[in-house]
Design an enzyme around this catalytic site. Structure first.
Site, PDB file in Angstrom:
ATOM      1  N   GLU A   1     -45.263  69.754-103.715  1.00  0.00           N
ATOM      2  CA  GLU A   1     -44.384  68.651-103.295  1.00  0.00           C
ATOM      3  C   GLU A   1     -45.110  67.311-103.123  1.00  0.00           C
ATOM      4  O   GLU A   1     -45.058  66.679-102.075  1.00  0.00           O
ATOM      5  CB  GLU A   1     -43.648  69.017-102.003  1.00  0.00           C
ATOM      6  CG  GLU A   1     -42.738  70.216-102.163  1.00  0.00           C
ATOM      7  CD  GLU A   1     -41.832  70.461-100.962  1.00  0.00           C
ATOM      8  OE1 GLU A   1     -42.137  69.962 -99.857  1.00  0.00           O
ATOM      9  OE2 GLU A   1     -40.803  71.151-101.136  1.00  0.00           O
TER      10      GLU A   1
ATOM     11  N   GLU B   1     -38.536  76.289-105.721  1.00  0.00           N
ATOM     12  CA  GLU B   1     -38.228  76.610-104.319  1.00  0.00           C
ATOM     13  C   GLU B   1     -36.725  76.488-104.138  1.00  0.00           C
ATOM     14  O   GLU B   1     -36.164  75.410-104.334  1.00  0.00           O
ATOM     15  CB  GLU B   1     -38.948  75.674-103.341  1.00  0.00           C
ATOM     16  CG  GLU B   1     -40.447  75.890-103.240  1.00  0.00           C
ATOM     17  CD  GLU B   1     -41.084  75.081-102.102  1.00  0.00           C
ATOM     18  OE1 GLU B   1     -40.357  74.704-101.145  1.00  0.00           O
ATOM     19  OE2 GLU B   1     -42.301  74.827-102.177  1.00  0.00           O
TER      20      GLU B   1
END
Length: 429
Positions: A214, A334
């Site tokens: 991320e 995710e």
């Protein structure tokens, strides 16, 4: 000399060779990993992952904790139990951390200094994954401060007096930090596994490398700083390891270079994080796009139905980008639904999973860019301290277990992968 003089040398050698040949025929003394069926690297052809000449679609999960739990003898059984359970559910890929900087059970103690004990934990994870036929996506550093991440790299540089700025985002631009990260990457990629004897870069059980979990560079919302880092690091990884696929690890937010897509973002804030899904994913050395999906974390004010509508739009938009713009696979790396939602029930989480699963399955049936999804996150029993508000033990709730396993069955049937279908209990397919 006695054997030579008696003419016995050659008969004795011949007899010994014969005995040895019979023994070797009966007992396979090769290391276990060499006795396993041959494993091939997963590759890419356009918008599809490829395995042995056929399209390969992913149903998988995240267990970030595998290396950490593989270090100590008392916790190692959890690693085996998780990978074994994943294989029983027909799952094919697990995403996990190949980093831990300066914390408890740190892999990298300080720049260029590694804890061999922890590295052997990662060796064990990879060797165990081979046994169960689970491929691994290994992430190389964290954007968040958990397990060190970019914050720790900046701190190290600052303490050594070589850092140019104490800002976390200097991780992406500071030459000394870039150098330290490259050293880390090279050490991991060229690591020779102490159990299998295979260098990581040559091990096909590794599905892909992920540059960062991320990444965000909020000090440069134009996205130029992060893009420059992605280009440099992706090129560096490929210069060492051209066997494996590579992804960035971004969440999927659209940035200023994609003005027509900004309305897909969950809010105006999402375009100001220094990331840009299309621009970042187009980078030549990046093989596939990653997307994260957290509707309740991003839009807390929406009710459940509106969140689920938004999820459809988000997932479909990114698959379209893979097909029409990127010409690369899109993996939903995710997929998470929080238990801290108002009126949370596990059935609501299952509804969310099903939406993502169904869109991926429809894309797979058409041979499009929706390459698969990985749930965040799976645990085994007795791991509450490792849980966040997204974690589940899948076999504790039969309807969740069935939903996940059915997706494995559906994707395996699209690929005509009978070997995978055979591994899943008949009553679940």
């Amino acid at each position: 000399r006695m054997f030579l003089s008696n003419g016995l040398l050659y008969p004795v050698i011949g007899f010994a060779s014969c005995v040895a040949f019979i023994y070797m025929s009966m007992v396979d003394l090769r290391p276990e990993y060499l006795r396993e069926p041959k494993i091939s690297f997963v590759g890419r052809n356009g918008t599809q992952f490829m395995l042995n000449g056929e399209a390969f679609y992913v149903n998988g999960w995240n267990s970030w904790w595998l290396m950490d739990q593989a270090v100590d003898e008392y916790s190692r059984p959890r690693v085996r139990a998780m990978l074994q359970a994943g294989a029983k559910m027909g799952l094919t890929v697990c995403r996990t951390w190949a980093f831990n900087d300066a914390g408890y059970n740190a892999l990298q103690i300080s720049p260029g200094r590694f804890d061999e004990r922890v590295f052997q934990g990662l060796d064990r994870v990879i060797a165990e994954a081979r046994k169960h036929g689970i491929r691994l996506i290994l992430s190389l550093v964290n954007n968040l401060h958990h397990f060190g991440g970019k914050t720790q790299y900046v701190k190290w540089a600052w303490e050594e007096g070589v850092g140019l700025s104490p800002s976390n985002d200097s991780f992406f631009s500071d030459p000394s930090i870039r150098h330290n990260f490259k050293n880390y990457v090279k050490t991991v990629l060229t690591r020779k596994n102490t159990i299998t004897g295979i260098e990581y870069r040559n091990d096909p059980i590794i599905f892909a490398w992920e540059l960062m979990n991320e990444p965000r560079c909020m000090t440069d919302p134009s996205g130029d700083t992060l893009q420059d880092w992605i280009e440099e690091m992706s090129s560096f990884v490929k210069s060492i390891d051209n066997n494996h696929l590579l992804t960035v690890g971004i969440e999927g937010f659209y940035g200023p270079k994609s003005p027509g897509k900004l309305n897909i973002n969950p809010g105006d804030w999402a375009s100001e994080l220094g990331t840009d899904f299309i621009r970042n994913s187009k980078t030549p050395n990046i093989d596939f796009a990653s997307v994260h999906t957290y509707p309740d974390r991003w839009s807390k004010e929406l009710n459940l139905e509106d969140k689920l509508k938004y999820v459809k739009r988000w997932v479909v938009s990114h698959i379209d980008d893979g097909d029409k713009i990127l010409k690369k696979p899109v993996l939903f790396a995710e997929v998470g639904f929080s238990s801290e939602n108002k009126n949370f029930e596990p059935s609501r989480r299952e509804k969310f999973y099903r939406i993502v699963y169904d869109i991926v399955y429809k894309s797979a049936k058409k041979g499009r860019a929706g390459a698969g999804g990985l749930i965040w996150q799976f645990l085994v029993g007795g791991m509450q301290e490792y849980n966040d508000d997204f974690g589940i033990v899948p076999w504790e709730r039969p309807s969740t277990y069935r939903l996940v396993t059915e997706q494995s069955c559906k994707l395996a049937s699209v690929q005509h992968r009978q070997d995978e279908l055979d591994d899943i209990p008949k009553e679940l397919c």
